[in-house]
Scaffold this motif. Structure first.
Motif, PDB file in Angstrom:
ATOM      1  N   PRO A   1       0.805  -1.232   0.000  1.00 50.01           N
ATOM      2  CA  PRO A   1       0.000   0.000   0.000  1.00 50.01           C
ATOM      3  C   PRO A   1       0.833   1.276   0.000  1.00 50.01           C
ATOM      4  N   ARG A   2       2.009   1.243   0.609  1.00 48.83           N
ATOM      5  CA  ARG A   2       2.870   2.440   0.617  1.00 48.83           C
ATOM      6  C   ARG A   2       3.367   2.757  -0.791  1.00 48.83           C
ATOM      7  N   ARG A   3       3.630   1.731  -1.578  1.00 49.95           N
ATOM      8  CA  ARG A   3       4.068   1.952  -2.956  1.00 49.95           C
ATOM      9  C   ARG A   3       2.910   2.414  -3.819  1.00 49.95           C
ATOM     10  N   LEU A   4       1.749   1.779  -3.634  1.00 51.63           N
ATOM     11  CA  LEU A   4       0.591   2.121  -4.453  1.00 51.63           C
ATOM     12  C   LEU A   4       0.055   3.511  -4.133  1.00 51.63           C
ATOM     13  N   ALA A   5       0.260   3.977  -2.905  1.00 50.98           N
ATOM     14  CA  ALA A   5      -0.282   5.267  -2.476  1.00 50.98           C
ATOM     15  C   ALA A   5       0.262   6.448  -3.282  1.00 50.98           C
ATOM     16  N   VAL A   6       1.436   6.320  -3.853  1.00 49.62           N
ATOM     17  CA  VAL A   6       2.027   7.437  -4.593  1.00 49.62           C
ATOM     18  C   VAL A   6       1.551   7.494  -6.044  1.00 49.62           C
ATOM     19  N   LEU A   7       0.777   6.501  -6.467  1.00 52.95           N
ATOM     20  CA  LEU A   7       0.298   6.451  -7.843  1.00 52.95           C
ATOM     21  C   LEU A   7      -1.050   7.157  -7.984  1.00 52.95           C
ATOM     22  N   ASP A   8      -1.345   7.608  -9.205  1.00 52.31           N
ATOM     23  CA  ASP A   8      -2.673   8.175  -9.449  1.00 52.31           C
ATOM     24  C   ASP A   8      -3.702   7.047  -9.379  1.00 52.31           C
ATOM     25  N   GLU A   9      -4.957   7.414  -9.145  1.00 50.89           N
ATOM     26  CA  GLU A   9      -6.018   6.427  -8.912  1.00 50.89           C
ATOM     27  C   GLU A   9      -6.190   5.431 -10.061  1.00 50.89           C
ATOM     28  N   PRO A  10      -6.233   5.854 -11.329  1.00 52.95           N
ATOM     29  CA  PRO A  10      -6.396   4.864 -12.405  1.00 52.95           C
ATOM     30  C   PRO A  10      -5.248   3.855 -12.456  1.00 52.95           C
ATOM     31  N   THR A  11      -4.026   4.322 -12.249  1.00 47.47           N
ATOM     32  CA  THR A  11      -2.876   3.415 -12.266  1.00 47.47           C
ATOM     33  C   THR A  11      -2.917   2.478 -11.078  1.00 47.47           C
ATOM     34  N   ARG A  12      -3.243   3.010  -9.910  1.00 42.09           N
ATOM     35  CA  ARG A  12      -3.337   2.188  -8.702  1.00 42.09           C
ATOM     36  C   ARG A  12      -4.395   1.096  -8.879  1.00 42.09           C
ATOM     37  N   ARG A  13      -5.540   1.453  -9.420  1.00 37.69           N
ATOM     38  CA  ARG A  13      -6.618   0.481  -9.644  1.00 37.69           C
ATOM     39  C   ARG A  13      -6.188  -0.583 -10.659  1.00 37.69           C
ATOM     40  N   ARG A  14      -5.580  -0.138 -11.773  1.00 38.83           N
ATOM     41  CA  ARG A  14      -5.138  -1.072 -12.816  1.00 38.83           C
ATOM     42  C   ARG A  14      -4.128  -2.072 -12.276  1.00 38.83           C
ATOM     43  N   LEU A  15      -3.141  -1.584 -11.543  1.00 37.74           N
ATOM     44  CA  LEU A  15      -2.110  -2.479 -11.009  1.00 37.74           C
ATOM     45  C   LEU A  15      -2.656  -3.393  -9.920  1.00 37.74           C
ATOM     46  N   THR A  16      -3.530  -2.880  -9.075  1.00 36.89           N
ATOM     47  CA  THR A  16      -4.137  -3.714  -8.034  1.00 36.89           C
ATOM     48  C   THR A  16      -4.900  -4.871  -8.662  1.00 36.89           C
ATOM     49  N   GLU A  17      -5.655  -4.578  -9.716  1.00 41.67           N
ATOM     50  CA  GLU A  17      -6.397  -5.633 -10.419  1.00 41.67           C
ATOM     51  C   GLU A  17      -5.444  -6.620 -11.107  1.00 41.67           C
ATOM     52  N   LYS A  18      -4.380  -6.099 -11.704  1.00 41.95           N
ATOM     53  CA  LYS A  18      -3.393  -6.949 -12.375  1.00 41.95           C
ATOM     54  C   LYS A  18      -2.738  -7.910 -11.381  1.00 41.95           C
ATOM     55  N   TYR A  19      -2.328  -7.403 -10.232  1.00 46.33           N
ATOM     56  CA  TYR A  19      -1.673  -8.248  -9.229  1.00 46.33           C
ATOM     57  C   TYR A  19      -2.649  -9.278  -8.658  1.00 46.33           C
ATOM     58  N   ALA A  20      -3.902  -8.871  -8.426  1.00 44.45           N
ATOM     59  CA  ALA A  20      -4.903  -9.810  -7.902  1.00 44.45           C
ATOM     60  C   ALA A  20      -5.180 -10.918  -8.915  1.00 44.45           C
ATOM     61  N   ARG A  21      -5.230 -10.560 -10.186  1.00 44.43           N
ATOM     62  CA  ARG A  21      -5.475 -11.579 -11.221  1.00 44.43           C
ATOM     63  C   ARG A  21      -4.333 -12.589 -11.264  1.00 44.43           C
ATOM     64  N   MET A  22      -3.092 -12.105 -11.195  1.00 50.75           N
ATOM     65  CA  MET A  22      -1.950 -13.024 -11.236  1.00 50.75           C
ATOM     66  C   MET A  22      -1.942 -13.913 -10.001  1.00 50.75           C
ATOM     67  N   ARG A  23      -2.256 -13.362  -8.846  1.00 49.04           N
ATOM     68  CA  ARG A  23      -2.324 -14.179  -7.624  1.00 49.04           C
ATOM     69  C   ARG A  23      -3.363 -15.288  -7.796  1.00 49.04           C
ATOM     70  N   ALA A  24      -4.509 -14.952  -8.383  1.00 43.09           N
ATOM     71  CA  ALA A  24      -5.554 -15.952  -8.610  1.00 43.09           C
ATOM     72  C   ALA A  24      -5.078 -17.024  -9.600  1.00 43.09           C
TER      73      ALA A  24
END
Length: 87
Positions: A49-72
């Motif tokens: 979350p500390r790394r994601l906090a510095v990103l703009d909202e669209p980028t943060r959302r895109r990367l969060t979804e990307k990482y969750a998909r790979m984990r799945a």
């Protein structure tokens, strides 16, 4: 010039090739001894979350979804930071 080895990174660990579907990449990770543990740590670090906090909202959302998909795709727990014990 040497041809680029798109599928293997340093020390033979898989890296995603440009245009490679996430499913294929996940399959290579699962087929490479030790790679799942490395990728799990990498995803946990990237999703900090500390790394994601510095990103703009669209980028943060895109990367969060990307990482969750790979984990799945890798069959990892939903919550990053939980380290699995290898079988």
């Amino acid at each position: 010039r040497r041809p680029h080895r798109a599928h293997q990174g340093d020390r033979g660990r898989p890296h995603q090739a440009a245009g490679e579907p996430p499913e294929a990449y996940a399959g290579r990770i699962l087929a490479t001894p030790g790679a799942l543990l490395v990728k799990e740590a990498d995803l946990g670090h990237n999703a900090d979350p500390r790394r994601l906090a510095v990103l703009d909202e669209p980028t943060r959302r895109r990367l969060t979804e990307k990482y969750a998909r790979m984990r799945a795709l890798l069959g990892l727990e939903e919550e990053p930071g939980l380290i699995r014990t290898p079988p």
